[in-house]
Design an enzyme around this catalytic site. Structure first.
Site, PDB file in Angstrom:
ATOM      1  N   HIS A 165     -21.422 -30.435  32.949  1.00  0.00           N
ATOM      2  CA  HIS A 165     -20.180 -31.133  33.313  1.00  0.00           C
ATOM      3  C   HIS A 165     -19.363 -30.299  34.302  1.00  0.00           C
ATOM      4  CE1 HIS A 165     -20.302 -34.665  30.623  1.00  0.00           C
ATOM      5  NE2 HIS A 165     -20.906 -33.863  29.762  1.00  0.00           N
ATOM      6  N   ASP A 176     -14.267 -31.484  34.561  1.00  0.00           N
ATOM      7  CA  ASP A 176     -15.502 -32.235  34.320  1.00  0.00           C
ATOM      8  C   ASP A 176     -16.188 -32.454  35.664  1.00  0.00           C
ATOM      9  OD1 ASP A 176     -17.460 -34.130  33.044  1.00  0.00           O
ATOM     10  OD2 ASP A 176     -15.999 -34.043  31.415  1.00  0.00           O
ATOM     11  N   GLU A 200     -24.148 -31.903  26.406  1.00  0.00           N
ATOM     12  CA  GLU A 200     -24.732 -32.724  27.487  1.00  0.00           C
ATOM     13  C   GLU A 200     -25.058 -31.876  28.717  1.00  0.00           C
ATOM     14  OE1 GLU A 200     -22.715 -37.047  26.403  1.00  0.00           O
ATOM     15  OE2 GLU A 200     -21.709 -35.780  27.863  1.00  0.00           O
TER      16      GLU A 200
END
Length: 510
Positions: free
Chosen positions: A250, A179, A314
């Site tokens: 990410h 991440d 995202e």
């Protein structure tokens, strides 16, 4: 002799169980009749029971405890089993080895709770209540995701985590390895991913947007040997480890290690110390695609899981919009704009995994944005499960208001730090049906199951992981294996099941 109620307190609840008079006693004379193909199940039974009971459970053709592969039980599926306990014999049968492994966990729960202890327990009779159990799961995908990117956990703890999953017949351990805040997966051709990407200078205190930091460096990474060992350990318990390597968003930790993978290769970045969504994402040039393929090749070498998770959610597209190279890629691929590069990128990665014989998995924010060869995890809205399944995707329901264990379990101000937002209490976890009520039969069949998520922005220690996980994972496991169960019935079984958690030293939520 006290009434032995363990057959009535199994978690998850078996499909069918009949309690009969009497008990079978495991003692120093008990031996195992190990049928062809059942050796791994016999080894697991010995491994699990030896620490507390001290019993050798030696092999013998005349063994009172018989393990057998029985092809006539194929209608129970890969994980189904039949367990028959009489005063003088125990017979565990299944069509497949995985079913035997599930039955071993049932035997473990049927014994007194002391059988789960890690130290020898004296003066405890090891009684199994006579019963007939026929069992199989409602859903094949019963998962638990642990984020080790934001806060690293040693592989020794991951093994304990797997043991607890197996006890509850969880089938998938989803390991979130990378991440913005850390890269934990070793890649031999890219050593800086862990040397640089595996370490950050500090961590944000409080929720995303908070300006406070703890000033404490944090880091860690696994070796290839540790991960391959974890995979074997989990497989011996019937648990598949599915890795997650985030892309194309990410990825701040990867960009800190290799800036040329970004949209501004001249820019030096640190491993992100904040929580939330970072706006730095991978570029879309050929070097990036080669990098992703190289990484995934190594991931597939380590993890034989048929499913490989690549994140996908995202992913801000601002950098692509402002990048001449990204805009040129969009034009070259016939895309309407730079924002469409997100679906194109995941399509490239998905096709690569499919060619390698694997199934790509991604998070879906709407249920409709991933390429059709992806298995979809829907998390933002429960209605997205229906959207994705109607598109033809296999779907895993991960609705955040029922399965995100990083949310607090109650509104009590004394609760430890948790993800800001909703409360996900035990009843919400128990009530979650992964299959939408209005799903057509063919659509419902595409819902593989459900899983719990534990993101670790606010979770640093194993004790906190277990406090947040249990007993909510017990509820999710019960629903995913057994289907809908009455709340009062579940609570009565859980009240007894906590003695097993106590024996294992689990610091669960009261």
């Amino acid at each position: 002799m006290p009434v032995h109620r363990s057959v009535l307190t199994l978690v998850p609840r078996p499909a069918m169980a009949v309690l009969r008079p009497g008990y079978f006693t495991l003692d120093a004379e008990t031996a195992l009749h190990i049928g062809a193909g059942t050796e791994p199940a016999a080894e697991l039974l010995r491994t699990l029971l030896a620490p507390a009971t001290g019993l050798a459970l030696r092999p013998s053709p005349a063994g009172q405890v018989k393990l057998a592969v029985d092809s006539t039980l194929g209608t129970l599926g890969d994980e189904g089993y039949v367990l028959t306990i009489a005063p003088d014999a125990v017979l565990l049968r299944a069509a497949h080895l995985t079913g035997l492994l599930r039955g071993i966990q049932t035997i473990r729960q049927l014994l007194p709770p002391q059988a789960l202890s890690e130290t020898v327990q004296t003066d405890t009779p090891w009684l199994l209540p006579c019963s007939e159990i026929t069992d199989h799961p409602r859903h094949p995908w019963r998962g638990a995701m642990l984020d080790v990117a934001r806060h690293f956990q040693p592989v020794s703890y991951l093994r304990r985590y797997v043991d607890l999953l197996a006890l509850h017949k969880i089938s998938v351990f989803h390991l979130h390895l990378t991440d913005d805040q850390g890269w934990r997966m070793p890649v031999a051709a890219r050593p800086k991913l862990t040397e640089i990407g595996g370490h950050r200078t500090e961590s944000q205190k409080g929720p995303a947007g908070s300006g406070e930091f703890d000033g404490t460096p944090h880091g860690g990474a696994y070796t290839r040997a540790e991960l391959t060992g974890l995979v074997r350990y989990a497989a011996a318990r019937g648990v598949t480890v599915m890795p997650e390597i985030e892309m194309p968003g990410h990825v701040r930790a990867a960009l800190a290690a290799y800036p040329s993978l970004g949209n501004r290769p001249e820019r030096g970045l640190d491993v992100w110390t904040r929580w939330g969504v970072c706006d730095t994402v991978l570029g879309v040039h050929d070097e990036v695609l080669d990098f992703c393929r190289d990484v995934l090749d190594e991931v597939m070498d380590v993890f034989p899981s048929p499913y490989i998770h690549v994140g996908g959610e995202e992913c801000p597209t601002t950098e692509w919009t402002h990048s001449a190279a990204a805009r040129e890629r969009a034009v070259a691929e016939g895309l309407p704009d730079a924002e469409a590069l997100h679906g194109w990128f995941l399509g490239q990665i998905g096709e690569f995994l499919v060619r390698r014989g694997r199934r790509p998995v991604g998070w879906a924010e709407t249920g409709a944005e991933l390429p059709l060869d992806f298995t979809v995890m829907t998390w933002r809205d429960s209605a997205h499960t229906l959207t994705a399944a109607r598109r033809g995707h296999p779907v895993v329901s991960a609705y955040h208001r029922a399965t995100y264990l990083d949310y607090a379990q109650s509104g009590d101000p004394s609760e430890p730090p948790a993800q800001p937002g909703t409360v996900v209490d035990l009843r919400a976890a128990h009530a979650h049906d992964p299959v939408p009520e209005d799903a057509e039969p063919d659509v419902a069949e595409r819902v593989l199951g459900t899983q719990a998520q534990l993101w670790t922005e606010f979770v640093t220690m194993p004790a906190h992981i277990e406090y947040l996980t249990y007993p909510r994972l017990c509820a999710l496991a019960d629903r995913a294996w057994s289907g809908a169960t009455d709340w009062a019935d579940f609570r009565s079984r859980l009240d007894e099941h906590t003695a097993r958690l106590d024996a294992l030293g689990v610091r669960y939520h009261p």
